[in-house]
Motif scaffolding. Structure first.
Motif, PDB file in Angstrom:
ATOM      1  N   SER A 187      34.774  39.605 -99.919  1.00  0.00           N
ATOM      2  CA  SER A 187      33.767  40.258-100.620  1.00  0.00           C
ATOM      3  C   SER A 187      32.637  39.118-100.916  1.00  0.00           C
ATOM      4  N   THR A 188      31.351  39.574-100.883  1.00  0.00           N
ATOM      5  CA  THR A 188      30.307  38.476-101.019  1.00  0.00           C
ATOM      6  C   THR A 188      29.120  39.311-101.909  1.00  0.00           C
ATOM      7  N   LEU A 189      28.511  38.382-102.621  1.00  0.00           N
ATOM      8  CA  LEU A 189      27.192  39.000-103.578  1.00  0.00           C
ATOM      9  C   LEU A 189      25.954  38.224-102.878  1.00  0.00           C
ATOM     10  N   LEU A 190      25.194  39.007-102.419  1.00  0.00           N
ATOM     11  CA  LEU A 190      23.746  38.364-102.050  1.00  0.00           C
ATOM     12  C   LEU A 190      22.802  38.269-102.946  1.00  0.00           C
ATOM     13  N   PHE A 191      22.199  37.164-102.855  1.00  0.00           N
ATOM     14  CA  PHE A 191      21.148  36.966-104.036  1.00  0.00           C
ATOM     15  C   PHE A 191      19.964  36.353-103.185  1.00  0.00           C
ATOM     16  N   LEU A 192      20.102  35.874-102.044  1.00  0.00           N
ATOM     17  CA  LEU A 192      18.890  35.164-101.138  1.00  0.00           C
ATOM     18  C   LEU A 192      18.286  36.409-100.611  1.00  0.00           C
ATOM     19  N   PRO A 193      16.757  36.266-100.595  1.00  0.00           N
ATOM     20  CA  PRO A 193      16.038  37.313-100.254  1.00  0.00           C
ATOM     21  C   PRO A 193      16.497  37.844 -98.707  1.00  0.00           C
ATOM     22  N   LEU A 194      16.887  39.125 -98.779  1.00  0.00           N
ATOM     23  CA  LEU A 194      17.105  39.770 -97.449  1.00  0.00           C
ATOM     24  C   LEU A 194      15.883  39.571 -96.169  1.00  0.00           C
ATOM     25  N   ALA A 195      14.693  39.146 -96.732  1.00  0.00           N
ATOM     26  CA  ALA A 195      13.547  38.998 -95.636  1.00  0.00           C
ATOM     27  C   ALA A 195      14.099  37.667 -94.717  1.00  0.00           C
TER      28      ALA A 195
ATOM     29  N   LEU B 290      27.666  37.328-110.901  1.00  0.00           N
ATOM     30  CA  LEU B 290      28.945  36.463-110.290  1.00  0.00           C
ATOM     31  C   LEU B 290      30.131  36.710-110.923  1.00  0.00           C
ATOM     32  N   GLY B 291      30.063  36.770-112.299  1.00  0.00           N
ATOM     33  CA  GLY B 291      31.429  36.897-112.947  1.00  0.00           C
ATOM     34  C   GLY B 291      31.842  38.291-113.039  1.00  0.00           C
ATOM     35  N   GLU B 292      31.091  39.331-112.829  1.00  0.00           N
ATOM     36  CA  GLU B 292      31.627  40.588-112.881  1.00  0.00           C
ATOM     37  C   GLU B 292      31.945  41.183-111.318  1.00  0.00           C
ATOM     38  N   PHE B 293      31.264  40.436-110.470  1.00  0.00           N
ATOM     39  CA  PHE B 293      31.534  40.908-108.952  1.00  0.00           C
ATOM     40  C   PHE B 293      32.842  39.949-108.552  1.00  0.00           C
ATOM     41  N   ARG B 294      32.687  38.853-108.902  1.00  0.00           N
ATOM     42  CA  ARG B 294      33.822  37.958-108.321  1.00  0.00           C
ATOM     43  C   ARG B 294      34.089  37.959-106.877  1.00  0.00           C
ATOM     44  N   PRO B 295      32.854  37.427-106.145  1.00  0.00           N
ATOM     45  CA  PRO B 295      32.859  37.234-104.733  1.00  0.00           C
ATOM     46  C   PRO B 295      34.057  36.305-104.371  1.00  0.00           C
TER      47      PRO B 295
ATOM     48  N   GLY C 274      32.103  32.991-110.410  1.00  0.00           N
ATOM     49  CA  GLY C 274      32.931  34.099-110.601  1.00  0.00           C
ATOM     50  C   GLY C 274      34.464  34.042-110.648  1.00  0.00           C
ATOM     51  N   GLY C 275      34.735  32.763-110.365  1.00  0.00           N
ATOM     52  CA  GLY C 275      36.376  32.473-110.400  1.00  0.00           C
ATOM     53  C   GLY C 275      37.107  32.697-109.193  1.00  0.00           C
ATOM     54  N   SER C 276      36.559  33.238-108.203  1.00  0.00           N
ATOM     55  CA  SER C 276      37.406  33.826-106.948  1.00  0.00           C
ATOM     56  C   SER C 276      36.838  33.172-105.785  1.00  0.00           C
ATOM     57  N   CYS C 277      35.725  32.365-105.870  1.00  0.00           N
ATOM     58  CA  CYS C 277      35.142  31.999-104.624  1.00  0.00           C
ATOM     59  C   CYS C 277      35.710  30.858-104.127  1.00  0.00           C
ATOM     60  N   ALA C 278      36.277  30.784-102.871  1.00  0.00           N
ATOM     61  CA  ALA C 278      36.569  29.777-102.170  1.00  0.00           C
ATOM     62  C   ALA C 278      35.895  29.031-101.156  1.00  0.00           C
ATOM     63  N   TYR C 279      35.019  29.728-100.608  1.00  0.00           N
ATOM     64  CA  TYR C 279      34.151  29.170 -99.572  1.00  0.00           C
ATOM     65  C   TYR C 279      32.794  29.652 -99.929  1.00  0.00           C
ATOM     66  N   ALA C 280      31.786  28.770 -99.473  1.00  0.00           N
ATOM     67  CA  ALA C 280      30.415  28.935 -99.424  1.00  0.00           C
ATOM     68  C   ALA C 280      29.721  28.436 -98.356  1.00  0.00           C
ATOM     69  N   VAL C 281      28.768  29.570 -97.727  1.00  0.00           N
ATOM     70  CA  VAL C 281      27.951  29.035 -96.583  1.00  0.00           C
ATOM     71  C   VAL C 281      26.610  28.485 -96.863  1.00  0.00           C
TER      72      VAL C 281
END
Length: 598
Positions: free
Chosen positions: A226-234, A265-270, A343-350
């Protein structure tokens, strides 16, 4: 190493388009939650079948409104669920999406709508509608027939409008486009000159995501992905993650307000996130500043050093026992809290969009978050190279993804070939021919090197290389990246083209400054403390640290602290937070000249 290629490891479809993923998901995994929507009552899941149904309903409305195959439809909105819904609905209708940054001015909006010949716009709210109206008054926009607003229930309006369009008629539209057809026109953010529309085809995305999802299976292909997008989709970077999530059925969420990001992030837990380096810098600097304000600054600094040392040791034969023990202690005291903020579950970031820097890369891996740095441009449908979980070299942007080749030109410029390279600039053949040479190599404009294992390192921008009066070539990006890593530094510009030495302009971070000022017994704002010895000494420390990365001839010898900020609203930063060097140089001409007086 002058050239390196990674062979293609899978077969890329030669038919179909991006809408096939939505249809396949609904058929094969109808009840799988592929999205979570933020609502006043909390996060609500959207299944693959529900998403397919909503996309079809909105696409029928576009067809009923007169949107034809190949027409351009613009999206002007923050990152939200409806953005993704409309993106796929536009493709289902056989049309082309034109994303516009929601922060764009009326002048910028007008140029994009005019240049693309956009037929319809879906804007978010009253402010965006006002800018579209202003753009219509200032530009000749004869093609623009429809403007809908999300806050005025555009989704419901289009759904009702398309009630009489048959499933058969929509399916004919949906299957019209093939891999060679344009899926989207993404306008470059314009660090120089007017933005150009990059024509990215369905095939560009199918190649990019077909390869990336397989290569990054640890991110996309897990039961809890799962991932939470917060950067502009443009931005093409966020867009590629959106499409990758849909393709792989990784649960996707959207966060439209950076102020609510920590809570979201805390609620979604990506399980993974993506961000530009400035976000990672801000997280680190904020944590450091808070620790200092709470009297735990030395503990945080020591924990940071241990995390970096631990990560560096991972690249060797083994981690020393003492370092492992220290790391375990700080994992409980410091690192766990930082992971919890994600979020507590995030193991990777790009990470992409700009160089992350060696130190931050090791810091995050040391706290338990592997930041996979990659490299690409709008013209290359995002990633050309990427570090992988099992093939990572911090400080580089990774190897070319399968099916991609890199070459270092005689002048150090990085050239690429691959199925993700765009079809060209919209209505601008001259610019297209300048970007792609007669042998098919795309010229990135970036300077770099390739090691003997194929890992690519970016060292600067070809057009931003400074040549001092002594003839020394200096890449400012190396120094600027290091300077921005300091908690007090917001932005910086390294200068010195044609001058006897290298200098820098520095702006102060407004979020961390109050804490620093209180700690040092200062009162007043930044403007009143520009010559304060403690502030100057703090920035000098950041400069000294940055200078360690270069030779004496390339080092910053003088700097000036500026009272203001460089922002997107002020016109000095692009929406992806890149510095518009030509704008800053023009606006700060007097300050630059003052650096070299006497």
């Amino acid at each position: 190493m002058r050239e390196f290629s990674t062979p293609l490891s899978l077969t890329i479809p030669s038919t179909g388009n991006l809408t096939d993923d939505v249809v396949t998901n609904a058929r094969e995994a109808a009840t799988t939650a592929v999205f979570s929507r933020a609502t006043p009552d909390g996060w609500i899941d959207v299944t693959a079948d529900q998403f397919h149904h909503e996309v079809c309903a909105v696409a029928k409305g576009l067809v009923a409104a007169g949107v034809e195959v190949g027409d351009r439809v613009a999206l002007l909105s923050k990152t939200r669920y409806e953005w993704t819904l409309l993106d796929y609905a536009i493709w289902f209708a056989g049309a082309v999406t034109v994303p516009i940054y929601e922060t764009s001015s009326a002048e910028q909006i007008g140029w994009i709508l005019h240049d693309s010949g956009t037929r319809a716009v879906v804007a978010e709210g009253p402010d965006h509608l006002a800018r579209v109206r202003e753009a219509r008054q200032a530009h000749d926009l004869p093609e623009l027939q429809h403007v809908w607003s999300l806050q005025d229930n555009a989704v419901d309006v289009l759904t009702r409008l398309g009630a009489d369009v048959s499933d058969e008629a929509l399916e004919q539209r949906r299957t019209t486009a093939g891999p060679g057809d344009v899926a989207t026109l993404i306008y470059t953010s314009g660090t120089t000159g007017r933005p150009k529309g990059c024509m990215l085809t369905h095939g560009n995305f199918m190649f990019e995501l077909g390869v990336a999802v397989e290569e990054l299976s640890d991110l996309f292909d897990t039961d809890e992905a799962s991932t939470l997008l917060f950067l502009p989709l443009a931005h093409v970077f966020a867009r590629i993650i959106q499409i990758g999530a849909v393709k792989s059925r990784a649960r996707l969420g959207h966060s439209s307000d950076i102020k609510n990001l920590v809570a979201d992030l805390g609620e979604f837990r990506p399980s993974f996130i993506l961000a530009v380096p400035r976000v990672f810098e801000k997280v680190f600097n904020t944590a450091s500043q808070r620790a200092t304000a709470d009297g735990r600054g030395k503990v945080f600094d020591r924990a940071s050093d241990v995390a970096i040392a631990w990560s560096r040791a991972l690249d060797g034969t083994k981690v020393p026992l003492r370092l492992r023990a220290q790391h375990a202690v700080f994992d409980k005291l410091v690192y766990g809290k930082l992971r919890q903020a994600l979020g507590g579950s995030c193991a990777y970031a790009v990470s992409g969009g700009a160089p992350l820097g060696d130190r931050l890369g090791h810091f995050y891996r040391g706290i338990g978050l592997s930041v996979l740095e990659g490299y690409g441009l709008t013209e290359t449908t995002a990633a050309l190279t990427v570090n992988l979980p099992d093939a990572q070299k911090i400080g580089t942007v990774g190897r070319p993804i399968p099916g991609t080749s890199v070459r270092v030109g005689d002048d150090g410029e990085l050239l690429f070939k691959g199925g993700q390279v765009f079809a060209g600039y919209w209505g601008n053949d001259a610019a297209t021919h300048e970007a792609i040479d007669q042998d098919g190599w795309f010229h990135t404009g970036d300077v770099g090197e390739v090691d003997d294992e194929g890992f690519v390192r970016i060292t600067g921008r070809k057009k931003e290389i400074l040549v001092t009066a002594g003839g020394k070539n200096v890449a400012p990006a190396v120094l600027e990246d290091r300077l921005r890593a300091h908690a007090l530094v917001d932005q910086c510009l390294v200068v010195g083209d044609g001058q006897p030495f290298i200098g820098a302009l520095v702006t102060i971070d407004r979020e961390t400054f109050p804490g620093w000022a209180e700690q040092h017994g200062k009162s007043g704002d930044v403007g009143g403390l520009l010559d304060d010895p403690d502030l100057v000494a703090a920035v000098q420390g950041a400069v000294d640290e940055a200078n360690k990365a270069v030779s004496k001839a390339e080092a910053i010898r003088k700097f000036t602290i500026l009272p203001g900020e460089w922002t997107e609203d002020g016109g000095q930063l692009t929406p992806s937070l890149k510095l518009k060097r030509n704008v800053v140089v023009r606006e700060a001409r007097a300050e630059i000249e003052a650096l070299y007086l006497g």
